[in-house]
Design a protein around this motif. Structure first.
Motif, PDB file in Angstrom:
ATOM      1  N   TRP A   1      56.278   9.910  -8.981  1.00 60.04           N
ATOM      2  CA  TRP A   1      55.432   9.808  -7.786  1.00 60.04           C
ATOM      3  C   TRP A   1      55.961  10.732  -6.683  1.00 60.04           C
ATOM      4  O   TRP A   1      55.209  11.508  -6.087  1.00 60.04           O
ATOM      5  CB  TRP A   1      55.403   8.371  -7.304  1.00 60.04           C
ATOM      6  CG  TRP A   1      54.664   8.147  -6.014  1.00 60.04           C
ATOM      7  CD1 TRP A   1      55.164   8.284  -4.746  1.00 60.04           C
ATOM      8  CD2 TRP A   1      53.298   7.751  -5.869  1.00 60.04           C
ATOM      9  NE1 TRP A   1      54.189   7.987  -3.817  1.00 60.04           N
ATOM     10  CE2 TRP A   1      53.032   7.656  -4.480  1.00 60.04           C
ATOM     11  CE3 TRP A   1      52.279   7.448  -6.774  1.00 60.04           C
ATOM     12  CZ2 TRP A   1      51.792   7.285  -3.981  1.00 60.04           C
ATOM     13  CZ3 TRP A   1      51.033   7.072  -6.272  1.00 60.04           C
ATOM     14  CH2 TRP A   1      50.802   7.002  -4.894  1.00 60.04           C
ATOM     15  N   ASN A   2      57.246  10.674  -6.430  1.00 64.78           N
ATOM     16  CA  ASN A   2      57.829  11.482  -5.351  1.00 64.78           C
ATOM     17  C   ASN A   2      57.723  12.968  -5.641  1.00 64.78           C
ATOM     18  O   ASN A   2      57.430  13.767  -4.749  1.00 64.78           O
ATOM     19  CB  ASN A   2      59.294  11.090  -5.133  1.00 64.78           C
ATOM     20  CG  ASN A   2      59.839  11.616  -3.811  1.00 64.78           C
ATOM     21  OD1 ASN A   2      59.169  11.536  -2.780  1.00 64.78           O
ATOM     22  ND2 ASN A   2      61.027  12.188  -3.843  1.00 64.78           N
ATOM     23  N   MET A   3      57.942  13.356  -6.887  1.00 62.48           N
ATOM     24  CA  MET A   3      57.792  14.764  -7.267  1.00 62.48           C
ATOM     25  C   MET A   3      56.359  15.239  -7.073  1.00 62.48           C
ATOM     26  O   MET A   3      56.111  16.341  -6.587  1.00 62.48           O
ATOM     27  CB  MET A   3      58.219  14.954  -8.728  1.00 62.48           C
ATOM     28  CG  MET A   3      59.713  14.829  -8.967  1.00 62.48           C
ATOM     29  SD  MET A   3      60.111  14.752 -10.742  1.00 62.48           S
ATOM     30  CE  MET A   3      59.528  16.357 -11.289  1.00 62.48           C
ATOM     31  N   GLY A   4      55.416  14.380  -7.456  1.00 58.74           N
ATOM     32  CA  GLY A   4      54.012  14.729  -7.295  1.00 58.74           C
ATOM     33  C   GLY A   4      53.638  14.912  -5.840  1.00 58.74           C
ATOM     34  O   GLY A   4      52.924  15.853  -5.476  1.00 58.74           O
ATOM     35  N   MET A   5      54.127  14.026  -4.979  1.00 55.26           N
ATOM     36  CA  MET A   5      53.824  14.116  -3.554  1.00 55.26           C
ATOM     37  C   MET A   5      54.454  15.374  -2.941  1.00 55.26           C
ATOM     38  O   MET A   5      53.823  16.073  -2.132  1.00 55.26           O
ATOM     39  CB  MET A   5      54.319  12.869  -2.832  1.00 55.26           C
ATOM     40  CG  MET A   5      53.789  12.715  -1.416  1.00 55.26           C
ATOM     41  SD  MET A   5      51.992  12.483  -1.332  1.00 55.26           S
ATOM     42  CE  MET A   5      51.859  10.719  -1.664  1.00 55.26           C
ATOM     43  N   LYS A   6      55.684  15.674  -3.336  1.00 50.27           N
ATOM     44  CA  LYS A   6      56.344  16.874  -2.817  1.00 50.27           C
ATOM     45  C   LYS A   6      55.626  18.148  -3.260  1.00 50.27           C
ATOM     46  O   LYS A   6      55.485  19.097  -2.487  1.00 50.27           O
ATOM     47  CB  LYS A   6      57.804  16.903  -3.269  1.00 50.27           C
ATOM     48  CG  LYS A   6      58.699  15.933  -2.525  1.00 50.27           C
ATOM     49  CD  LYS A   6      60.154  16.045  -2.979  1.00 50.27           C
ATOM     50  CE  LYS A   6      61.055  15.114  -2.171  1.00 50.27           C
ATOM     51  NZ  LYS A   6      62.469  15.185  -2.616  1.00 50.27           N
ATOM     52  N   LEU A   7      55.169  18.160  -4.519  1.00 49.57           N
ATOM     53  CA  LEU A   7      54.440  19.327  -5.015  1.00 49.57           C
ATOM     54  C   LEU A   7      53.123  19.484  -4.269  1.00 49.57           C
ATOM     55  O   LEU A   7      52.736  20.606  -3.904  1.00 49.57           O
ATOM     56  CB  LEU A   7      54.187  19.195  -6.519  1.00 49.57           C
ATOM     57  CG  LEU A   7      53.399  20.340  -7.174  1.00 49.57           C
ATOM     58  CD1 LEU A   7      54.140  21.670  -7.001  1.00 49.57           C
ATOM     59  CD2 LEU A   7      53.155  20.045  -8.660  1.00 49.57           C
ATOM     60  N   PHE A   8      52.432  18.376  -4.022  1.00 52.46           N
ATOM     61  CA  PHE A   8      51.175  18.421  -3.270  1.00 52.46           C
ATOM     62  C   PHE A   8      51.407  19.060  -1.898  1.00 52.46           C
ATOM     63  O   PHE A   8      50.669  19.958  -1.480  1.00 52.46           O
ATOM     64  CB  PHE A   8      50.614  17.009  -3.105  1.00 52.46           C
ATOM     65  CG  PHE A   8      49.287  16.968  -2.400  1.00 52.46           C
ATOM     66  CD1 PHE A   8      48.116  16.949  -3.122  1.00 52.46           C
ATOM     67  CD2 PHE A   8      49.219  16.960  -1.006  1.00 52.46           C
ATOM     68  CE1 PHE A   8      46.873  16.926  -2.473  1.00 52.46           C
ATOM     69  CE2 PHE A   8      47.996  16.946  -0.357  1.00 52.46           C
ATOM     70  CZ  PHE A   8      46.822  16.927  -1.093  1.00 52.46           C
ATOM     71  N   GLU A   9      52.428  18.597  -1.203  1.00 56.02           N
ATOM     72  CA  GLU A   9      52.690  19.105   0.149  1.00 56.02           C
ATOM     73  C   GLU A   9      53.172  20.551   0.132  1.00 56.02           C
ATOM     74  O   GLU A   9      52.775  21.356   0.987  1.00 56.02           O
ATOM     75  CB  GLU A   9      53.713  18.205   0.837  1.00 56.02           C
ATOM     76  CG  GLU A   9      53.164  16.808   1.123  1.00 56.02           C
ATOM     77  CD  GLU A   9      54.178  15.891   1.777  1.00 56.02           C
ATOM     78  OE1 GLU A   9      53.782  15.100   2.637  1.00 56.02           O
ATOM     79  OE2 GLU A   9      55.370  15.963   1.414  1.00 56.02           O
TER      80      GLU A   9
END
Length: 199
Positions: free
Chosen positions: A42-50
């Protein structure tokens, strides 16, 4: 004159919602995306999105109004159906906001074990609408609010409550977040290709 040229080009493209080429679709559905769902947190996905969002924002802030709304017919790139090859940077931003807000709401609802009462259809998210001249600021606001809005309301990120994507099948909140980050990557590449051709 420009409208005639636009219509001529669009008629040569595939229909909206026509999907990806068969081999590409199979590889992404059965190999590429399953790997991402498995190994991206989840955290990796959010960081990639941003991260990808900031790249996109930096790119479009350098464009003047004329170039921002100038369409270009790009070659086929991974993850984009034929119908989406003739966009302007502004159209890409509109699409990212509309899709992003829909996924944002969906993630929150699914995480609360709610069911979504609509079917996702690719053709319903096409940017063939009048787009605001303020679209860059709108995208910047959307980007700033994305994580905050989700994380303020999300309950169970990994709940077994699913809603189907037409290309990737049933997805839970975590998997929709991963898809949203990859969506940013794909359309960031699209936007940069448009800008190259318009330079």
């Amino acid at each position: 004159m420009q409208k005639e040229e636009d219509d001529k080009i669009r008629k040569k493209l595939g229909v909206a919602g026509g999907g990806l080429p068969a081999i590409e679709a199979l590889l992404l559905k059965h190999i590429g995306f399953p790997l991402l769902k498995t190994f991206m947190s989840w955290n990796m996905g959010m960081k990639l999105f941003e991260y990808e969002g900031e790249r996109i924002l930096n790119d479009v802030k350098q464009l003047d109004d004329s170039t921002l709304f100038q369409k270009a017919l790009i070659p086929k790139i991974l993850g984009i159906e034929d119908n989406s090859r003739y966009y302007s940077p502004a159209m890409v931003l509109w699409h990212l906001i509309y899709v992003g807000k829909t996924i944002q709401d969906g993630i929150i609802s699914l995480s609360k074990n709610e069911k979504l009462d609509f079917v996702v259809k690719i053709e319903n998210f096409k940017p063939y609408v009048e787009i605001s001249r303020n679209i860059v600021n709108e995208y910047e606001t959307f980007l700033k609010e994305y994580r905050r809005t989700i994380e303020a309301s999300v309950k169970d990120k990994y709940i077994r409550n699913y809603h189907a994507h037409p290309w990737f099948g049933p997805l839970n909140p975590h998997q929709w977040l991963i898809l949203s980050s990859i969506h940013q990557v794909v359309h960031g590449r699209q936007l940069r290709k448009i800008s190259e051709l318009n330079a």
